[in-house]
Design a protein around this motif. Structure first.
Motif, PDB file in Angstrom:
ATOM      1  N   VAL A   1      19.331  24.708   1.352  1.00 45.26           N
ATOM      2  CA  VAL A   1      19.496  23.550   0.480  1.00 45.26           C
ATOM      3  C   VAL A   1      20.732  22.798   0.977  1.00 45.26           C
ATOM      4  O   VAL A   1      21.714  23.419   1.381  1.00 45.26           O
ATOM      5  N   PRO A   2      20.697  21.468   0.996  1.00 40.80           N
ATOM      6  CA  PRO A   2      21.794  20.729   1.634  1.00 40.80           C
ATOM      7  C   PRO A   2      23.071  20.609   0.814  1.00 40.80           C
ATOM      8  O   PRO A   2      24.157  20.471   1.372  1.00 40.80           O
ATOM      9  N   LEU A   3      22.957  20.635  -0.526  1.00 40.14           N
ATOM     10  CA  LEU A   3      24.097  20.400  -1.396  1.00 40.14           C
ATOM     11  C   LEU A   3      24.226  21.508  -2.433  1.00 40.14           C
ATOM     12  O   LEU A   3      23.244  22.210  -2.728  1.00 40.14           O
ATOM     13  N   ALA A   4      25.416  21.644  -2.997  1.00 43.77           N
ATOM     14  CA  ALA A   4      25.620  22.598  -4.091  1.00 43.77           C
ATOM     15  C   ALA A   4      26.759  22.140  -4.977  1.00 43.77           C
ATOM     16  O   ALA A   4      27.747  21.576  -4.505  1.00 43.77           O
ATOM     17  N   PHE A   5      26.595  22.363  -6.278  1.00 47.66           N
ATOM     18  CA  PHE A   5      27.689  22.245  -7.239  1.00 47.66           C
ATOM     19  C   PHE A   5      28.123  23.660  -7.576  1.00 47.66           C
ATOM     20  O   PHE A   5      27.375  24.439  -8.180  1.00 47.66           O
ATOM     21  N   LEU A   6      29.348  24.021  -7.198  1.00 50.14           N
ATOM     22  CA  LEU A   6      29.854  25.372  -7.424  1.00 50.14           C
ATOM     23  C   LEU A   6      31.337  25.295  -7.765  1.00 50.14           C
ATOM     24  O   LEU A   6      31.938  24.220  -7.750  1.00 50.14           O
ATOM     25  N   SER A   7      31.931  26.435  -8.067  1.00 50.51           N
ATOM     26  CA  SER A   7      33.363  26.437  -8.366  1.00 50.51           C
ATOM     27  C   SER A   7      34.164  26.424  -7.069  1.00 50.51           C
ATOM     28  O   SER A   7      33.716  26.938  -6.036  1.00 50.51           O
ATOM     29  N   THR A   8      35.355  25.841  -7.134  1.00 49.01           N
ATOM     30  CA  THR A   8      36.221  25.830  -5.958  1.00 49.01           C
ATOM     31  C   THR A   8      36.604  27.254  -5.554  1.00 49.01           C
ATOM     32  O   THR A   8      36.842  27.524  -4.376  1.00 49.01           O
ATOM     33  N   THR A   9      36.668  28.152  -6.537  1.00 47.85           N
ATOM     34  CA  THR A   9      36.977  29.561  -6.252  1.00 47.85           C
ATOM     35  C   THR A   9      36.021  30.130  -5.217  1.00 47.85           C
ATOM     36  O   THR A   9      36.432  30.825  -4.285  1.00 47.85           O
ATOM     37  N   GLN A  10      34.741  29.815  -5.380  1.00 53.31           N
ATOM     38  CA  GLN A  10      33.725  30.357  -4.472  1.00 53.31           C
ATOM     39  C   GLN A  10      33.728  29.692  -3.102  1.00 53.31           C
ATOM     40  O   GLN A  10      33.607  30.365  -2.081  1.00 53.31           O
ATOM     41  N   VAL A  11      33.838  28.367  -3.096  1.00 54.08           N
ATOM     42  CA  VAL A  11      33.548  27.641  -1.857  1.00 54.08           C
ATOM     43  C   VAL A  11      34.751  27.413  -0.960  1.00 54.08           C
ATOM     44  O   VAL A  11      34.584  27.109   0.224  1.00 54.08           O
ATOM     45  N   ALA A  12      35.981  27.549  -1.484  1.00 51.90           N
ATOM     46  CA  ALA A  12      37.171  27.219  -0.701  1.00 51.90           C
ATOM     47  C   ALA A  12      37.224  27.923   0.653  1.00 51.90           C
ATOM     48  O   ALA A  12      37.509  27.280   1.673  1.00 51.90           O
ATOM     49  N   PRO A  13      36.941  29.236   0.729  1.00 48.11           N
ATOM     50  CA  PRO A  13      36.985  29.883   2.047  1.00 48.11           C
ATOM     51  C   PRO A  13      35.973  29.300   3.024  1.00 48.11           C
ATOM     52  O   PRO A  13      36.259  29.181   4.226  1.00 48.11           O
ATOM     53  N   MET A  14      34.790  28.931   2.522  1.00 46.66           N
ATOM     54  CA  MET A  14      33.747  28.366   3.381  1.00 46.66           C
ATOM     55  C   MET A  14      34.111  26.962   3.848  1.00 46.66           C
ATOM     56  O   MET A  14      33.810  26.573   4.979  1.00 46.66           O
ATOM     57  N   VAL A  15      34.762  26.198   2.981  1.00 48.12           N
ATOM     58  CA  VAL A  15      35.206  24.862   3.365  1.00 48.12           C
ATOM     59  C   VAL A  15      36.301  24.965   4.425  1.00 48.12           C
ATOM     60  O   VAL A  15      36.290  24.247   5.433  1.00 48.12           O
ATOM     61  N   SER A  16      37.245  25.889   4.217  1.00 48.84           N
ATOM     62  CA  SER A  16      38.341  26.077   5.186  1.00 48.84           C
ATOM     63  C   SER A  16      37.812  26.507   6.543  1.00 48.84           C
ATOM     64  O   SER A  16      38.342  26.110   7.594  1.00 48.84           O
ATOM     65  N   ALA A  17      36.739  27.319   6.535  1.00 50.54           N
ATOM     66  CA  ALA A  17      36.171  27.819   7.783  1.00 50.54           C
ATOM     67  C   ALA A  17      35.213  26.831   8.438  1.00 50.54           C
ATOM     68  O   ALA A  17      34.687  27.101   9.529  1.00 50.54           O
TER      69      ALA A  17
ATOM     70  N   ILE B   1      34.944  22.390 -10.637  1.00 53.81           N
ATOM     71  CA  ILE B   1      33.627  22.318 -10.007  1.00 53.81           C
ATOM     72  C   ILE B   1      33.714  21.318  -8.855  1.00 53.81           C
ATOM     73  O   ILE B   1      34.371  20.282  -8.966  1.00 53.81           O
ATOM     74  N   VAL B   2      33.056  21.647  -7.761  1.00 52.51           N
ATOM     75  CA  VAL B   2      33.098  20.802  -6.573  1.00 52.51           C
ATOM     76  C   VAL B   2      31.694  20.637  -6.004  1.00 52.51           C
ATOM     77  O   VAL B   2      30.877  21.557  -6.058  1.00 52.51           O
ATOM     78  N   LEU B   3      31.416  19.452  -5.489  1.00 50.66           N
ATOM     79  CA  LEU B   3      30.164  19.194  -4.772  1.00 50.66           C
ATOM     80  C   LEU B   3      30.423  19.423  -3.291  1.00 50.66           C
ATOM     81  O   LEU B   3      31.338  18.832  -2.713  1.00 50.66           O
ATOM     82  N   VAL B   4      29.633  20.310  -2.694  1.00 47.33           N
ATOM     83  CA  VAL B   4      29.780  20.616  -1.266  1.00 47.33           C
ATOM     84  C   VAL B   4      28.453  20.402  -0.558  1.00 47.33           C
ATOM     85  O   VAL B   4      27.388  20.368  -1.173  1.00 47.33           O
ATOM     86  N   ALA B   5      28.534  20.262   0.763  1.00 43.14           N
ATOM     87  CA  ALA B   5      27.346  20.034   1.584  1.00 43.14           C
ATOM     88  C   ALA B   5      27.349  20.971   2.779  1.00 43.14           C
ATOM     89  O   ALA B   5      28.413  21.357   3.285  1.00 43.14           O
ATOM     90  N   ASN B   6      26.172  21.326   3.218  1.00 45.23           N
ATOM     91  CA  ASN B   6      26.047  22.024   4.494  1.00 45.23           C
ATOM     92  C   ASN B   6      26.510  21.079   5.605  1.00 45.23           C
ATOM     93  O   ASN B   6      26.189  19.883   5.577  1.00 45.23           O
ATOM     94  N   PRO B   7      27.264  21.544   6.586  1.00 45.19           N
ATOM     95  CA  PRO B   7      27.797  20.656   7.635  1.00 45.19           C
ATOM     96  C   PRO B   7      26.727  19.914   8.425  1.00 45.19           C
ATOM     97  O   PRO B   7      27.002  18.861   9.009  1.00 45.19           O
ATOM     98  N   GLN B   8      25.505  20.461   8.455  1.00 46.01           N
ATOM     99  CA  GLN B   8      24.427  19.793   9.190  1.00 46.01           C
ATOM    100  C   GLN B   8      23.812  18.640   8.401  1.00 46.01           C
ATOM    101  O   GLN B   8      23.064  17.831   8.962  1.00 46.01           O
TER     102      GLN B   8
END
Length: 323
Positions: free
Chosen positions: A199-215, A126-133
């Motif tokens: 929403v500014p933040l999300a707790f999701l799986s790395t499986t889901q968010v990795a492509p969005m983080v890379s991009a 599980i990873v905490l991610v944020a919208n870049p803005q």
């Protein structure tokens, strides 16, 4: 005549055993449904499709993934609990399956007793991610902003009682953090709204968010594992960010309706285990930051009971209820 009747009665258990064994050898002779309680595009959907594709190839019959989202997975779970126990309807679950008992009054099925464990498949961090803005770039920034703006900083999860939600509640409790939970009907819509800035933040799986983080469409804040994710090596762990007690992952398993014959359970498990043990499948799961567990029916059953006790106690203690 009485002696003959007794002789036939004594043979009945053996005949039943032989019948179950014969059914397992012939199984499957028609398409199999793999139901899950979340919409397409989320990590549960991705894992279910990997397993279904492998079983389809092994069995030479379609294994059809059926998304029945809603009510935190309850709709799918009830459907499978009420299905014929013949091996033709399976359910891909995550930990929320067993915690739903504590979240919902009068649940129309029992998450443990009404199902037969088949295979413990995999787990994802599980990873905490944020919208870049969003102005936070580190976990310290998130904590500072959430405390400065009580109950204004929202974080998205796949639903009330999900592992992501419970991890966030643990952080809120230990850090005295007044942030706001925004619940979705699965990881995919939570991801979409975080990318869109709803929403500014999300707790999701790395499986889901990795492509969005890379991009660059999401910013990784902290991953809840002892070591950094190989998919996002630039994202620090919670421990590196000052929270050594925050570790969390989502596990995925396959279960069937209670009463499914044991030989069929063992047949499905054996075929899933063989599929997971191939180099191609190991590579495929590794590309999604998913750790293959390949657990037995007994191991999955034990985990389900332990998770029920562990998380249900926390849910009741915190007064978390399904919305």
């Amino acid at each position: 005549m009485k002696r003959l009747f007794l002789g036939i009665a004594a043979l009945l258990p053996l005949m039943t055993c032989l019948s179950d064994g014969a059914r397992a050898q012939a199984y499957p002779t028609r398409p199999v449904r793999m139901v899950l309680g979340f919409p397409p595009g989320g990590s549960t959907d991705i894992i279910a499709r990997y397993v279904a594709e492998a079983l389809s190839a092994t069995w030479s019959v379609p294994v059809v993934v059926e998304n029945r989202g809603g009510a935190g997975g309850n709709i799918a779970s009830e459907l499978v609990a009420r299905s014929a126990p013949d091996g033709y309807t399976l359910l891909m679950i995550i930990g929320a399956h067993v915690t739903n008992r504590a979240l919902h009054n009068n649940l129309p099925y029992d998450p443990i007793r009404d199902f037969a464990p088949v295979s413990l498949v995999t787990s994802t961090p599980i990873v905490l991610v944020a919208n870049p803005q969003f102005e936070a770039r580190t976990l310290a920034d998130v904590l500072r902003l959430a405390r400065a703006r009580p109950n204004e900083i929202g974080y998205a999860t796949a639903g009330v009682g999900s592992t992501q939600h419970l991890a966030a509640e643990f952080i809120a409790r230990t850090q005295n953090l007044p942030w706001l939970h925004v619940s979705y009907r699965g990881g995919a819509p939570a991801l979409n709204d975080t990318v869109a800035g709803v929403v500014p933040l999300a707790f999701l799986s790395t499986t889901q968010v990795a492509p969005m983080v890379s991009a660059g469409r999401l910013r990784g804040i902290a991953v809840a594992t002892p070591a950094r994710s190989p998919l996002m090596p630039e994202v620090p762990t919670f421990a590196e960010s000052g929270m050594p007690n925050v570790t969390a992952e989502t596990w995925y398993g396959v279960i069937a309706p209670a009463g499914t014959p044991e030989p069929i359970i063992q047949r499905i498990h054996a075929d899933i285990a063989r599929a997971l043990d191939t180099p191609a499948m190991r590579e495929r799961f590794a590309s999604q930051d998913a750790t293959i567990i390949n657990g037995t029916p007994a191991e999955l059953g034990t985990l389900m009971r332990e998770e029920d006790v562990k998380w249900s106690a926390l849910i009741r203690q915190l007064g978390i209820r399904a919305e």
